[in-house]
Design a protein around this motif. Structure first.
Motif, mmCIF file in Angstrom:
data_model
loop_
_atom_site.group_PDB
_atom_site.id
_atom_site.type_symbol
_atom_site.label_atom_id
_atom_site.label_comp_id
_atom_site.label_asym_id
_atom_site.label_seq_id
_atom_site.Cartn_x
_atom_site.Cartn_y
_atom_site.Cartn_z
ATOM 1 N N LYS A 24 6.423 5.850 -6.197
ATOM 2 C CA LYS A 24 6.868 5.731 -4.812
ATOM 3 C C LYS A 24 7.119 4.276 -4.418
ATOM 4 O O LYS A 24 8.105 3.966 -3.752
ATOM 5 C CB LYS A 24 5.862 6.369 -3.861
ATOM 6 C CG LYS A 24 6.316 6.298 -2.402
ATOM 7 C CD LYS A 24 5.359 6.996 -1.482
ATOM 8 C CE LYS A 24 5.755 7.015 -0.036
ATOM 9 N NZ LYS A 24 6.794 6.182 0.434
ATOM 10 N N THR A 28 10.690 2.994 -3.033
ATOM 11 C CA THR A 28 10.808 2.338 -1.729
ATOM 12 C C THR A 28 11.408 0.944 -1.881
ATOM 13 O O THR A 28 12.345 0.574 -1.170
ATOM 14 C CB THR A 28 9.426 2.247 -1.045
ATOM 15 O OG1 THR A 28 8.920 3.568 -0.868
ATOM 16 C CG2 THR A 28 9.511 1.536 0.291
ATOM 17 N N SER A 31 15.070 1.298 -2.756
ATOM 18 C CA SER A 31 15.803 2.272 -1.926
ATOM 19 C C SER A 31 16.390 3.412 -2.751
ATOM 20 O O SER A 31 17.532 3.798 -2.583
ATOM 21 C CB SER A 31 16.922 1.579 -1.133
ATOM 22 O OG SER A 31 16.386 0.577 -0.310
#
Length: 72
Positions: A24, A28, A31
């Protein structure tokens, strides 16, 4: 795991179907969204790389320009 400024490292597990989950934090940071297409590059001596999405065209130009063994 965080290294020197601007560098990161994560571990992933390869599943039975050869799939990996991008952590994750990495998704993040870069993107990465569901449905995105990513480019996986491999060099038998240097390993695997997933370049930043959106940089495909300039990356191809750089790779083929710097590798004299590849014909245009």
């Amino acid at each position: 795991m965080k290294g020197p400024e601007g560098t990161h490292a994560w571990t992933v597990t390869v599943g039975a179907k050869g799939q990996i989950v991008i952590p994750k934090e990495a998704r993040t940071l870069f993107s990465i969204q569901p449905g995105d297409t990513l480019l996986l590059l491999a060099d038998e001596k240097r390993g695997l790389a997933i370049p930043e999405k959106g940089s495909f065209a300039s990356l191809f130009q750089q790779v083929f320009r710097e590798n004299p063994q590849v014909e245009p």
